[in-house]
Design a protein around this motif. Structure first.
Motif, PDB file in Angstrom:
ATOM      1  N   LYS A  95       0.490  -1.319   0.438  1.00 30.22           N
ATOM      2  CA  LYS A  95       0.418  -0.077  -0.156  1.00 30.22           C
ATOM      3  C   LYS A  95       0.706   1.671   0.409  1.00 30.22           C
ATOM      4  N   ASP A  96       0.420   2.214  -0.469  1.00 28.03           N
ATOM      5  CA  ASP A  96       1.206   3.525  -0.452  1.00 28.03           C
ATOM      6  C   ASP A  96       1.770   4.182   0.672  1.00 28.03           C
ATOM      7  N   GLU A  97       0.533   4.482   1.411  1.00 24.36           N
ATOM      8  CA  GLU A  97       1.307   4.538   2.721  1.00 24.36           C
ATOM      9  C   GLU A  97       2.234   3.703   3.740  1.00 24.36           C
ATOM     10  N   ALA A  98       2.388   2.398   3.662  1.00 24.96           N
ATOM     11  CA  ALA A  98       2.991   1.275   4.434  1.00 24.96           C
ATOM     12  C   ALA A  98       4.503   2.510   3.327  1.00 24.96           C
ATOM     13  N   GLU A 103       9.589   4.461   2.581  1.00 25.71           N
ATOM     14  CA  GLU A 103      10.743   5.132   2.113  1.00 25.71           C
ATOM     15  C   GLU A 103      11.572   6.318   2.663  1.00 25.71           C
ATOM     16  N   GLU A 104      10.196   7.274   3.655  1.00 23.90           N
ATOM     17  CA  GLU A 104      10.867   8.266   4.532  1.00 23.90           C
ATOM     18  C   GLU A 104      11.744   7.664   5.602  1.00 23.90           C
ATOM     19  N   MET A 105      11.709   6.620   5.884  1.00 20.17           N
ATOM     20  CA  MET A 105      13.271   6.053   6.908  1.00 20.17           C
ATOM     21  C   MET A 105      14.437   6.535   7.240  1.00 20.17           C
ATOM     22  N   ASP A 110      16.835   7.228  10.170  1.00 18.11           N
ATOM     23  CA  ASP A 110      18.422   7.397  10.217  1.00 18.11           C
ATOM     24  C   ASP A 110      19.243   7.995  10.237  1.00 18.11           C
ATOM     25  N   ALA A 111      18.639   9.198   9.847  1.00 21.71           N
ATOM     26  CA  ALA A 111      19.382  10.528   9.078  1.00 21.71           C
ATOM     27  C   ALA A 111      19.621  11.609  11.143  1.00 21.71           C
ATOM     28  N   MET A 132      18.407   4.575  -1.278  1.00 21.41           N
ATOM     29  CA  MET A 132      17.869   3.875  -1.074  1.00 21.41           C
ATOM     30  C   MET A 132      16.847   3.258  -1.472  1.00 21.41           C
ATOM     31  N   ASN A 133      16.159   4.106  -1.869  1.00 21.21           N
ATOM     32  CA  ASN A 133      14.750   4.431  -2.572  1.00 21.21           C
ATOM     33  C   ASN A 133      14.952   3.748  -3.755  1.00 21.21           C
TER      34      ASN A 133
END
Length: 163
Positions: A95-98, A103-105, A110-111, A132-133
């Motif tokens: 799903k787009d939300e997941a 992708e935002e992780m 991490d950042a 990474m994406n």
């Protein structure tokens, strides 16, 4: 895409053309991710699959690879292409939300890790957030093709007695 000019390919084909011709299903798999995941673990024996197999093996053998080496490069190439089709399509199947959360992780978590406890992640997080994406298929494919060329050159050198 990998650079042009693989010595073992027919003139004018180059690695990108080779890859696009023998692996035309990638865009279809990205458009239909569930099919990619299913197909990655199956051998169909259909005419198009057989034709692709014959073409890959023919290019390798005609390019100077012995049967054993051609078989090994073929196996690695096909597994690599199927694995990346499934991996890249799998990211699109959720799903787009997941997917967006995944992708935002790199920027949301991490950042922000402290350099005192995670110095390596902290030093590279800004680079990883940009990479990474994205699919690494072109990079890994180039590595596979470079390795195959190095083995071919070594085999040719052994047979001619050159260094």
């Amino acid at each position: 895409m990998p650079p042009q000019g693989r010595a073992w390919l027919p003139p004018g084909t180059g690695a990108p053309t080779f890859v696009r011709w023998v692996w035309p299903s990638t865009p279809s798999y990205l458009a239909h991710p569930q099919a990619a995941v299913l197909t990655a673990s199956r051998v169909t024996g259909r005419p198009r699959e057989i034709e692709v197999d014959e073409t890959i093996l023919g290019l390798l053998r005609d390019g100077g690879f012995g049967d054993s080496h051609a078989g090994g490069v073929y196996h690695a190439f096909v597994d690599l292409a199927l694995a990346f089709a499934a991996l890249d399509a799998g990211a699109l199947a959720i799903k787009d939300e997941a997917r967006e959360a995944d992708e935002e992780m790199w920027t949301s978590t991490d950042a922000r890790l402290p350099a005192t406890t995670r110095p390596h992640i902290a030093a590279t997080a800004h680079l990883l957030a940009n990479r990474m994406n994205l699919s690494t298929y072109p990079v890994v494919l180039d590595t596979l093709l470079n390795g195959a060329e190095a083995r071919l050159a070594a085999t040719r050198n052994e047979s001619t007695g050159t260094a």
